[in-house]
Design a protein around this motif. Structure first.
Motif, PDB file in Angstrom:
ATOM      1  N   ALA A 115       5.383   8.661   4.523  1.00  0.00           N
ATOM      2  CA  ALA A 115       4.115   8.909   4.531  1.00  0.00           C
ATOM      3  C   ALA A 115       3.423   9.769   5.767  1.00  0.00           C
ATOM      4  O   ALA A 115       3.890   9.329   6.700  1.00  0.00           O
ATOM      5  CB  ALA A 115       3.219   7.516   4.398  1.00  0.00           C
ATOM      6  N   SER A 116       2.877  10.721   5.457  1.00  0.00           N
ATOM      7  CA  SER A 116       2.288  11.437   6.275  1.00  0.00           C
ATOM      8  C   SER A 116       0.670  10.888   6.950  1.00  0.00           C
ATOM      9  O   SER A 116      -0.056  10.832   5.863  1.00  0.00           O
ATOM     10  CB  SER A 116       1.904  12.833   6.028  1.00  0.00           C
ATOM     11  N   THR A 152       7.307   9.506  -4.641  1.00  0.00           N
ATOM     12  CA  THR A 152       6.787  10.655  -5.723  1.00  0.00           C
ATOM     13  C   THR A 152       5.458  11.054  -5.137  1.00  0.00           C
ATOM     14  O   THR A 152       5.190  12.460  -5.414  1.00  0.00           O
ATOM     15  CB  THR A 152       6.233   9.687  -6.867  1.00  0.00           C
ATOM     16  N   HIS A 153       4.631  10.493  -4.291  1.00  0.00           N
ATOM     17  CA  HIS A 153       3.366  11.057  -3.944  1.00  0.00           C
ATOM     18  C   HIS A 153       3.684  11.903  -2.760  1.00  0.00           C
ATOM     19  O   HIS A 153       2.969  13.134  -2.776  1.00  0.00           O
ATOM     20  CB  HIS A 153       2.537   9.791  -3.378  1.00  0.00           C
ATOM     21  N   GLN A 192       2.562  16.084  -2.676  1.00  0.00           N
ATOM     22  CA  GLN A 192       1.992  16.573  -1.646  1.00  0.00           C
ATOM     23  C   GLN A 192       2.805  17.938  -0.907  1.00  0.00           C
ATOM     24  O   GLN A 192       2.240  18.949  -0.643  1.00  0.00           O
ATOM     25  CB  GLN A 192       1.625  15.368  -0.434  1.00  0.00           C
ATOM     26  N   ARG A 193       3.890  17.670  -0.899  1.00  0.00           N
ATOM     27  CA  ARG A 193       4.773  18.809  -0.562  1.00  0.00           C
ATOM     28  C   ARG A 193       4.692  19.956  -1.638  1.00  0.00           C
ATOM     29  O   ARG A 193       4.699  21.023  -1.018  1.00  0.00           O
ATOM     30  CB  ARG A 193       6.342  18.335  -0.417  1.00  0.00           C
ATOM     31  N   PHE A 240       1.137  -1.244  -0.168  1.00  0.00           N
ATOM     32  CA  PHE A 240       0.063  -0.015  -0.045  1.00  0.00           C
ATOM     33  C   PHE A 240       0.900   1.371  -0.099  1.00  0.00           C
ATOM     34  O   PHE A 240       0.686   2.143  -0.676  1.00  0.00           O
ATOM     35  CB  PHE A 240      -0.952  -0.072   1.001  1.00  0.00           C
ATOM     36  N   MET A 241       1.784   1.249   0.880  1.00  0.00           N
ATOM     37  CA  MET A 241       2.695   2.420   0.885  1.00  0.00           C
ATOM     38  C   MET A 241       3.397   2.591  -0.380  1.00  0.00           C
ATOM     39  O   MET A 241       3.713   3.880  -0.738  1.00  0.00           O
ATOM     40  CB  MET A 241       3.725   2.155   2.127  1.00  0.00           C
ATOM     41  N   SER A 242       3.921   1.631  -0.894  1.00  0.00           N
ATOM     42  CA  SER A 242       4.867   1.909  -2.070  1.00  0.00           C
ATOM     43  C   SER A 242       4.021   2.337  -3.316  1.00  0.00           C
ATOM     44  O   SER A 242       4.416   2.990  -4.187  1.00  0.00           O
ATOM     45  CB  SER A 242       5.627   0.618  -2.274  1.00  0.00           C
ATOM     46  N   GLU A 243       2.882   1.767  -3.240  1.00  0.00           N
ATOM     47  CA  GLU A 243       1.912   1.978  -4.587  1.00  0.00           C
ATOM     48  C   GLU A 243       1.157   3.340  -4.482  1.00  0.00           C
ATOM     49  O   GLU A 243       0.941   4.096  -5.315  1.00  0.00           O
ATOM     50  CB  GLU A 243       0.899   0.747  -4.762  1.00  0.00           C
TER      51      GLU A 243
END
Length: 378
Positions: A84-85, A27-28, A32-33, A19-22
């Motif tokens: 991930a945040s 990149t995500h 977001q940043r 889930f985290m990698s996909e």
């Protein structure tokens, strides 16, 4: 002692990593940043709720899976790998633990199902100064009209810029530095007299400062014992410390893997830089530190699930080791990547920034070395 995940725990670990990698890749994170999200990503948080992660520690009677701390650690480690945040550490680990350990049946039945469904998030507000010192609570809580009136401030509250419910440590008696006289209160975000100042942070995850001016809290929203809340607070913090250590472990592993790959592809003077003995030695040190820290984190998570009486020692050991590891690995990541590691275009800088924030969260390496020694009577 050997720590081996069960089949179910391995399945949770693999699901979290996928889930985290996909969906929450670096990149995500960068997108977001660039969008100025400041750590707010409700769409992804909703997907996490569908995965059931907010309910990993919630008892089944309140809508959770009660899967245990070892399972929760796998999710937090996976989260650390992609920076991930999310509200998982502050809500699913810290908030749930506070309610399970100190909540009344009414409080549990009201709040825990909402957490398990991903409907509310929580944030623990303890510190009032730059350094972590949970006994140095000066915020006052004066008994009045069957409840309490809170006045004071809290600084750098993780997730405080979006949390729906705050768990706030205030003083019903004594003075700053005393462990006696501390009480925990549940304070909803929209409470009159609560001012929330959003902070933009180094790691792009965000935080908040809180100011309470005559905030009225009903007696029914007290968590645990009035005036005797430090033991509960310390137990909740230990769970947060172990969760943060798991996240730091994931962060460090990802940074090391990125660095190791660079050593195998970057050429200098006609040779792969990974063939230079000095860099091999430094990589070996990082690998050894990772494996030591993995054992410390695994041991701390197991201590929680087993209800052992050495949780505090294991928490400080895990947090100190993980903080040291993250500091070492992220520094080496920057240095071994050379000039490109200093640029915003490369992801190396994201790791060192997040590491420095989580290192300080719930106490850094120095704090926990001293605490570990004190707990052992050194």
């Amino acid at each position: 002692m050997t720590f081996v995940l069960t089949e179910e725990q391995n399945m949770l670990k693999e699901a979290a990593q996928d889930f985290m990698s996909e969906q929450l890749s670096l990149t995500h994170f960068r997108k977001q940043r660039n969008a100025g999200a400041n750590g707010k990503d409700p769409e992804s948080w909703g997907a996490m709720a569908e995965m059931g992660w907010y309910g990993v520690l919630v008892p089944e009677e309140f809508g959770g899976s009660e899967f245990g701390y070892v399972g929760m650690g796998q999710v937090l480690e996976a989260q650390g790998r992609t920076l991930a945040s999310s509200p998982l550490l502050q809500t699913a680990m810290v908030g749930v633990s506070a309610l399970v350990l100190g909540g009344t049946e009414a409080q549990k039945s009201t709040v825990l199902p909402k957490i398990a469904e991903g409907k509310i998030t929580t944030a623990l507000a303890v510190d009032e100064h730059a350094h972590h010192a949970p006994a140095n609570v000066a915020m006052t809580a004066e008994a009045a009209g069957g409840g309490y009136t809170l006045t004071g401030k809290k600084v750098f509250v993780p997730n405080g810029h979006f949390a729906d419910l705050f768990i706030i440590a205030a003083r019903t008696s004594g003075s700053a530095g005393d462990t006696d006289g501390i009480t925990l209160f549940m304070v909803p975000r929209e409470t009159d007299g609560l001012t929330i100042s959003e902070l933009s942070t180094l790691d792009y995850h965000g935080a908040a400062n809180l100011e309470l001016n005559g905030v009225v809290v009903p007696a029914a929203d007290v968590l645990g014992e009035v005036g005797g809340g430090f033991a509960l607070l310390d137990a909740v913090l230990d769970r947060g410390r172990i969760g943060a250590a798991a996240e730091l472990l994931g962060l460090s592993v990802a940074a090391f893997e990125m660095t190791h790959e660079y050593l195998q592809t970057r050429k200098q003077f006609g040779q792969l830089i990974g063939s230079f003995q000095s860099l091999q030695h430094r990589a070996a040190i990082m690998f050894s530190e990772i494996e030591q820290t993995r054992s410390c984190v695994a041991g701390a998570l197991a201590a929680l699930d087993e209800g052992r009486d050495d949780v505090a020692q294991m928490a400080s050991l895990a947090k100190a080791k993980a903080s040291h590891l993250a500091h070492l690995v992220t520094n080496e990541t920057i240095q071994m990547h050379g000039g490109i590691g200093m640029t915003d275009e490369h992801d190396a800088g994201f790791f060192i920034k997040r590491a420095r924030v989580v290192e300080a969260m719930f106490g850094g390496e120095g704090f926990h070395k001293e605490r570990f020694a004190s707990l052992h009577g050194f």
